[in-house]
Design a protein around this motif. Structure first.
Motif, PDB file in Angstrom:
ATOM      1  N   GLY A  88       0.799  -1.225   0.000  1.00  0.00           N
ATOM      2  CA  GLY A  88       0.000   0.000   0.000  1.00  0.00           C
ATOM      3  C   GLY A  88       0.826   1.267   0.000  1.00  0.00           C
ATOM      4  N   ILE A  89       1.991   1.255   0.648  1.00  0.00           N
ATOM      5  CA  ILE A  89       2.821   2.466   0.714  1.00  0.00           C
ATOM      6  C   ILE A  89       3.298   2.894  -0.672  1.00  0.00           C
ATOM      7  CG2 ILE A  89       5.020   3.375   1.555  1.00  0.00           C
ATOM      8  CD1 ILE A  89       4.565   1.854   4.144  1.00  0.00           C
ATOM      9  N   PRO A  90       3.951   2.036  -1.460  1.00  0.00           N
ATOM     10  CA  PRO A  90       4.372   2.491  -2.801  1.00  0.00           C
ATOM     11  C   PRO A  90       3.196   2.800  -3.719  1.00  0.00           C
ATOM     12  CG  PRO A  90       4.797   0.138  -2.516  1.00  0.00           C
ATOM     13  CD  PRO A  90       4.430   0.669  -1.172  1.00  0.00           C
ATOM     14  N   LEU A  91       2.088   2.067  -3.596  1.00  0.00           N
ATOM     15  CA  LEU A  91       0.913   2.361  -4.408  1.00  0.00           C
ATOM     16  C   LEU A  91       0.350   3.732  -4.057  1.00  0.00           C
ATOM     17  CD1 LEU A  91      -1.287   1.642  -6.422  1.00  0.00           C
ATOM     18  CD2 LEU A  91      -2.449   0.353  -4.609  1.00  0.00           C
ATOM     19  N   ALA A  92       0.263   4.036  -2.784  1.00  0.00           N
ATOM     20  CA  ALA A  92      -0.235   5.345  -2.359  1.00  0.00           C
ATOM     21  C   ALA A  92       0.699   6.463  -2.801  1.00  0.00           C
ATOM     22  CB  ALA A  92      -0.397   5.359  -0.840  1.00  0.00           C
ATOM     23  N   TYR A  93       1.999   6.219  -2.727  1.00  0.00           N
ATOM     24  CA  TYR A  93       2.973   7.241  -3.140  1.00  0.00           C
ATOM     25  C   TYR A  93       2.868   7.504  -4.639  1.00  0.00           C
ATOM     26  CZ  TYR A  93       7.449   9.663  -3.561  1.00  0.00           C
ATOM     27  OH  TYR A  93       8.422  10.592  -3.828  1.00  0.00           O
ATOM     28  N   ALA A  94       2.694   6.454  -5.415  1.00  0.00           N
ATOM     29  CA  ALA A  94       2.563   6.628  -6.866  1.00  0.00           C
ATOM     30  C   ALA A  94       1.302   7.409  -7.213  1.00  0.00           C
ATOM     31  CB  ALA A  94       2.547   5.266  -7.556  1.00  0.00           C
ATOM     32  N   LEU A  95       0.205   7.109  -6.558  1.00  0.00           N
ATOM     33  CA  LEU A  95      -1.041   7.820  -6.829  1.00  0.00           C
ATOM     34  C   LEU A  95      -0.985   9.273  -6.367  1.00  0.00           C
ATOM     35  CD1 LEU A  95      -3.647   5.098  -5.786  1.00  0.00           C
ATOM     36  CD2 LEU A  95      -3.112   5.859  -8.105  1.00  0.00           C
ATOM     37  N   VAL A 156      -6.138   5.351   2.233  1.00  0.00           N
ATOM     38  CA  VAL A 156      -5.837   6.019   3.508  1.00  0.00           C
ATOM     39  C   VAL A 156      -4.439   6.619   3.476  1.00  0.00           C
ATOM     40  CG1 VAL A 156      -5.420   5.617   5.961  1.00  0.00           C
ATOM     41  CG2 VAL A 156      -7.441   4.650   4.878  1.00  0.00           C
ATOM     42  N   LEU A 157      -3.462   5.854   2.984  1.00  0.00           N
ATOM     43  CA  LEU A 157      -2.086   6.343   2.943  1.00  0.00           C
ATOM     44  C   LEU A 157      -1.912   7.435   1.897  1.00  0.00           C
ATOM     45  CD1 LEU A 157      -0.132   2.976   3.342  1.00  0.00           C
ATOM     46  CD2 LEU A 157      -0.778   4.640   5.089  1.00  0.00           C
ATOM     47  N   LYS A 158      -2.638   7.355   0.806  1.00  0.00           N
ATOM     48  CA  LYS A 158      -2.570   8.413  -0.207  1.00  0.00           C
ATOM     49  C   LYS A 158      -3.011   9.749   0.385  1.00  0.00           C
ATOM     50  CE  LYS A 158      -4.509   9.983  -4.613  1.00  0.00           C
ATOM     51  NZ  LYS A 158      -4.945  11.270  -4.013  1.00  0.00           N
ATOM     52  N   GLY A 159      -4.091   9.735   1.168  1.00  0.00           N
ATOM     53  CA  GLY A 159      -4.543  10.962   1.799  1.00  0.00           C
ATOM     54  C   GLY A 159      -3.492  11.553   2.725  1.00  0.00           C
ATOM     55  N   ALA A 160      -2.754  10.698   3.412  1.00  0.00           N
ATOM     56  CA  ALA A 160      -1.704  11.183   4.303  1.00  0.00           C
ATOM     57  C   ALA A 160      -0.536  11.769   3.515  1.00  0.00           C
ATOM     58  CB  ALA A 160      -1.221  10.053   5.206  1.00  0.00           C
ATOM     59  N   SER A 194      -0.678   7.376  10.094  1.00  0.00           N
ATOM     60  CA  SER A 194      -1.597   6.841   9.095  1.00  0.00           C
ATOM     61  C   SER A 194      -1.289   5.378   8.784  1.00  0.00           C
ATOM     62  CB  SER A 194      -1.530   7.669   7.810  1.00  0.00           C
ATOM     63  OG  SER A 194      -2.026   8.959   8.033  1.00  0.00           O
ATOM     64  N   ILE A 195      -0.027   5.023   8.810  1.00  0.00           N
ATOM     65  CA  ILE A 195       0.342   3.621   8.608  1.00  0.00           C
ATOM     66  C   ILE A 195      -0.231   2.775   9.734  1.00  0.00           C
ATOM     67  CG2 ILE A 195       2.282   2.007   8.565  1.00  0.00           C
ATOM     68  CD1 ILE A 195       3.912   4.142   7.139  1.00  0.00           C
ATOM     69  N   ALA A 196      -0.163   3.299  10.964  1.00  0.00           N
ATOM     70  CA  ALA A 196      -0.744   2.572  12.094  1.00  0.00           C
ATOM     71  C   ALA A 196      -2.251   2.418  11.927  1.00  0.00           C
ATOM     72  CB  ALA A 196      -0.419   3.293  13.395  1.00  0.00           C
ATOM     73  N   THR A 270      -6.983  11.552  10.554  1.00  0.00           N
ATOM     74  CA  THR A 270      -7.116  12.991  10.301  1.00  0.00           C
ATOM     75  C   THR A 270      -5.888  13.598   9.665  1.00  0.00           C
ATOM     76  OG1 THR A 270      -6.331  13.460  12.558  1.00  0.00           O
ATOM     77  CG2 THR A 270      -8.708  13.259  12.229  1.00  0.00           C
ATOM     78  N   ALA A 271      -4.796  12.833   9.534  1.00  0.00           N
ATOM     79  CA  ALA A 271      -3.565  13.403   9.022  1.00  0.00           C
ATOM     80  C   ALA A 271      -3.698  13.850   7.583  1.00  0.00           C
ATOM     81  CB  ALA A 271      -2.405  12.398   9.148  1.00  0.00           C
ATOM     82  N   GLY A 272      -4.415  13.082   6.770  1.00  0.00           N
ATOM     83  CA  GLY A 272      -4.533  13.408   5.357  1.00  0.00           C
ATOM     84  C   GLY A 272      -5.414  14.611   5.087  1.00  0.00           C
TER      85      GLY A 272
END
Length: 276
Positions: A88-95, A156-160, A194-196, A270-272
């Protein structure tokens, strides 16, 4: 001052009421497990546990494969969490950071996957799993759960990541950091809350999942606790105390995990929404 005190007392009462509503089901499972048959079917309910019936917990652990079920659930939940966060982390970063054709379509597809119920995916997944020999395997169950929960984790990670100022990444690139180093050394530490939060979502999904587990797992020694619990329901009778004892033990690890991570859940969700 009186108004302030009344307000504080009112808030405390409200918190206690909400806490009582949240905790009562767990307490009632524990009480029911420690209730004799005579009291269980008595006209008046028994509100307090009878600790003389504690042998129900001992028997559930000694006679049945409860510990094996809990261990399987733990393996599936942790495996799903690790895989979904790792992908999810690299996918969110790419998006969030890269522009490419079909970016909007990918985001829409991630959302659309959440519109499909698990029951709709059972038949095609069963066919694929039989072909690739993934049936009756905890690894196959982890893959299925990861595929189902990965889209929501990525969103969720993309929003952050969207809330991280791009200037921080540009400063890292000026110092010679490559994209992967920027992601791991700059973005990941900032979005740890957000990862948590995403990890809690993935863990609870895999911990409570039933449809895939009951369909893909045939060997009782590989069943997670969610499926094992259903096995206590019999045609001639149902051991209610045993079910409640195992259900209580099944609930405790998830509750403990959430209590440990709940502060990260609130801040992570709420971070994102906050731009840097």
């Amino acid at each position: 001052m009186k108004r302030v005190r009344i307000g504080v007392v009112g808030r405390m009462i409200g918190v206690l009421i909400v806490l009582g509503i949240a905790v009562f089901p767990i307490y009632w499972m524990f009480t029911t497990a420690l209730t004799s048959d005579a009291d269980l079917f008595a006209p008046e309910p028994r509100w307090f546990p009878d600790f003389g019936q504690f042998y129900v917990f001992v028997d559930a652990l000694a006679e049945g494969p409860t510990l094996t079920w809990l261990a399987n659930s733990t393996i599936v939940a942790i495996g799903t969490t690790v895989f979904s966060i790792g992908l999810g982390i690299p996918l969110a970063y790419a998006l969030s950071r890269f522009s490419f054709k079909g970016k909007v379509a990918v985001g829409l597809l991630l959302l659309m996957t959440q519109m499909l119920p698990e029951a709709l995916m059972v038949v095609p997944l069963f066919s694929l799993y039989r072909r690739f020999e993934l049936l009756d395997s905890l690894a196959g169950l982890i893959l299925a759960n990861t595929a189902f929960v990965l889209p929501i984790v990525a969103l969720v990670l993309k929003g952050a990541i969207d809330g991280i100022p791009k200037e921080l990444e540009e400063a890292g690139r000026v110092d010679g950091a490559r994209p992967l180093a920027v992601l791991l050394r700059i973005n990941v530490p900032i979005i740890l809350p957000s990862i948590a939060a995403a990890a809690v979502i993935a863990f609870f999904h895999a911990w409570n999942e039933y449809v895939f587990a009951v369909t893909f797992i045939f060997n009782k020694s590989l069943q997670p606790a969610s499926v094992g619990l259903a096995g206590f329901i019999g045609e001639q009778g149902t051991a209610i105390q045993t079910i409640m004892a195992v259900a209580f033990m099944f609930t405790l690890p998830a509750v403990a995990f959430y209590l440990f991570a709940q502060k990260y859940v609130v801040s992570g969700m709420t971070a994102g929404a906050v731009k840097g």
